[in-house]
Write an enzyme that holds these catalytic residues in place. Structure first.
Site, PDB file in Angstrom:
ATOM      1  CG  HIS A  58      -9.115  -5.499  -3.318  1.00  0.00           C
ATOM      2  ND1 HIS A  58      -8.319  -4.612  -3.056  1.00  0.00           N
ATOM      3  CD2 HIS A  58      -8.804  -5.282  -5.042  1.00  0.00           C
ATOM      4  CE1 HIS A  58      -8.064  -3.909  -4.645  1.00  0.00           C
ATOM      5  NE2 HIS A  58      -8.367  -4.318  -4.868  1.00  0.00           N
ATOM      6  N   GLY A  59     -10.593  -7.739   0.213  1.00  0.00           N
ATOM      7  CA  GLY A  59     -11.106  -8.095   1.939  1.00  0.00           C
ATOM      8  C   GLY A  59     -10.849  -9.446   2.048  1.00  0.00           C
ATOM      9  N   GLY A  60     -10.107  -9.859   1.279  1.00  0.00           N
ATOM     10  CA  GLY A  60      -9.899 -11.910   1.483  1.00  0.00           C
ATOM     11  C   GLY A  60     -10.069 -11.436   3.021  1.00  0.00           C
ATOM     12  CG  HIS A  76      -9.991  -3.280   2.002  1.00  0.00           C
ATOM     13  ND1 HIS A  76     -10.208  -1.789   1.219  1.00  0.00           N
ATOM     14  CD2 HIS A  76      -9.392  -4.247   1.476  1.00  0.00           C
ATOM     15  CE1 HIS A  76      -9.646  -1.939   0.344  1.00  0.00           C
ATOM     16  NE2 HIS A  76      -9.125  -3.671   0.196  1.00  0.00           N
ATOM     17  CB  THR A 112      -6.894  -7.480   8.292  1.00  0.00           C
ATOM     18  OG1 THR A 112      -7.431  -6.453   7.258  1.00  0.00           O
ATOM     19  CG2 THR A 112      -7.103  -7.374   9.875  1.00  0.00           C
ATOM     20  CG  ASP A 166      -3.424  -2.958  -1.913  1.00  0.00           C
ATOM     21  OD1 ASP A 166      -4.328  -3.229  -2.450  1.00  0.00           O
ATOM     22  OD2 ASP A 166      -3.515  -3.576  -1.100  1.00  0.00           O
ATOM     23  CG  HIS A 167      -6.650  -0.422  -2.891  1.00  0.00           C
ATOM     24  ND1 HIS A 167      -7.347   0.211  -3.428  1.00  0.00           N
ATOM     25  CD2 HIS A 167      -6.221  -1.835  -1.912  1.00  0.00           C
ATOM     26  CE1 HIS A 167      -8.227  -0.885  -2.771  1.00  0.00           C
ATOM     27  NE2 HIS A 167      -7.327  -2.042  -2.672  1.00  0.00           N
ATOM     28  CB  SER A 203      -1.119   0.147   1.550  1.00  0.00           C
ATOM     29  OG  SER A 203       0.219   0.462   2.234  1.00  0.00           O
TER      30      SER A 203
HETATM   31  P1  13P Z   1      -7.888  -7.609   3.876  1.00  0.00           P
HETATM   32  O1  13P Z   1      -6.631  -6.929   4.695  1.00  0.00           O
HETATM   33  O2  13P Z   1      -9.533  -7.598   3.827  1.00  0.00           O
HETATM   34  O3  13P Z   1      -7.491  -8.833   4.429  1.00  0.00           O
HETATM   35  O4  13P Z   1      -7.655  -7.386   2.604  1.00  0.00           O
HETATM   36  C1  13P Z   1      -6.352  -6.263   1.861  1.00  0.00           C
HETATM   37  C2  13P Z   1      -6.833  -5.654   0.631  1.00  0.00           C
HETATM   38  O5  13P Z   1      -8.060  -6.365   0.534  1.00  0.00           O
HETATM   39  C3  13P Z   1      -5.784  -5.237  -0.248  1.00  0.00           C
HETATM   40  O6  13P Z   1      -6.223  -5.210  -1.046  1.00  0.00           O
END
Ligand code: 13P
Length: 262
Positions: free
Chosen positions: A182-184, A152, A207, A84-85, A49
């Site tokens: 995203h947000g795995g 996320h 995370t 990332d982003h 990021s």
């Molecule tokens: P998490 O932090 O929820 O795993 O998401 C990671 C993500 O999507 C990074 O772009």
């Protein structure tokens, strides 16, 4: 050598599995993820990021560290280093500093400016063989970030789950283009598997590694191990955290089906 994410994701889409993007924060994270990918013979994407990039002293430092590890650790599986982003400026900087993949997050711009900036990033990326992730499907992006109820961080208790109807529609419109989830962190395994059958070829996890790392290091300290002998040595103090990241990454690679696909 770093590679773009294009080939590994094209193969993943065709083979109905997904490649994990694991975000890195420091040397321990990077080493843990690379060693696990090699052990699992799995392709991998290291996500950075903008904030983590700044924390690690800039994209050039990150690229230097990753390239150094690829060589010293004899990493032979495909590895992409991915922004990332990224903002527009960050995407340009990451491409300049040796990243092999970038995400441009232009969602806060108006649609015209978003398109214009995405096009410019793609033009430069194409010249350098860099893959591009964006939230606009056409224009020649390599992969598309799909918004299907994913968020996320840790999911709230009342989360409704992934919207597979929307995912199926996106897949219908985008054909062979790899889709990104995203947000795995914290998505139930069955939902992740179903998303992969519907065209998701890259799953981002951040995370979950942080939680695993923090819990393992907390336990080490609560057990008083930092007080025993040279237990305060950072190499010892952080070791349980590193092992926890390795376990998490391995579990995810097994779930995503990328083990043995390098
Ligand atoms: P998490 O932090 O929820 O795993 O998401 C990671 C993500 O999507 C990074 O772009």
């Amino acid at each position: 050598m770093l590679v773009s994410a294009k080939e590994m994701l094209t193969k993943a889409k065709a083979g109905k599995y997904a490649v994990g993007q694991f975000n890195i924060n420091n040397l321990e994270w990077t080493k843990a993820i690379l060693l696990t990918a090699q052990e699992c013979n799995s392709p991998v994407i290291l996500g950075v990021s903008e904030g983590a990039g700044k924390y690690m002293c800039g994209f050039n430092t990150v690229a230097g560290m990753v390239n150094g590890m690829l060589k010293t650790l004899n990493i032979t599986v495909p590895v992409a280093l991915h922004l990332d982003h990224g903002s527009y400026d960050a995407a340009l900087q990451a491409m300049e500093d040796g990243f092999s993949s970038v995400m441009f997050d232009g969602s806060h711009y108006g649609i015209e400016e978003n398109i214009e900036k995405t096009k410019e990033i793609i033009r430069i990326a194409n010249e350098k063989g860099i893959s591009v992730e964006a939230e606009i499907a056409d224009l020649g992006v390599t992969m598309l970030a799909a918004g299907i109820g994913n968020i996320h961080g840790v999911y709230p208790e009342n989360w409704q789950g992934l919207n597979f109807e929307v995912l199926a529609k996106i897949q219908e419109k985008t054909g062979t283009m790899p889709l990104v989830l995203h947000g795995g962190t914290g998505i139930p395994a069955e939902m992740v598997k179903k998303a992969i059958t519907l065209g998701v070829s890259k799953v981002n996890v951040n995370t979950e590694c942080q939680l695993a790392f923090a819990a393992a290091v907390r336990k080490y300290i609560e057990d008083g191990k930092d007080q025993q002998g040279k237990g305060f040595d950072p190499r010892k103090l952080l070791a349980p955290g590193v092992e926890a990241i390795k376990e998490t990454v391995k579990e995810k690679m097994e779930l995503f089906g990328s083990v043995g696909k390098a």
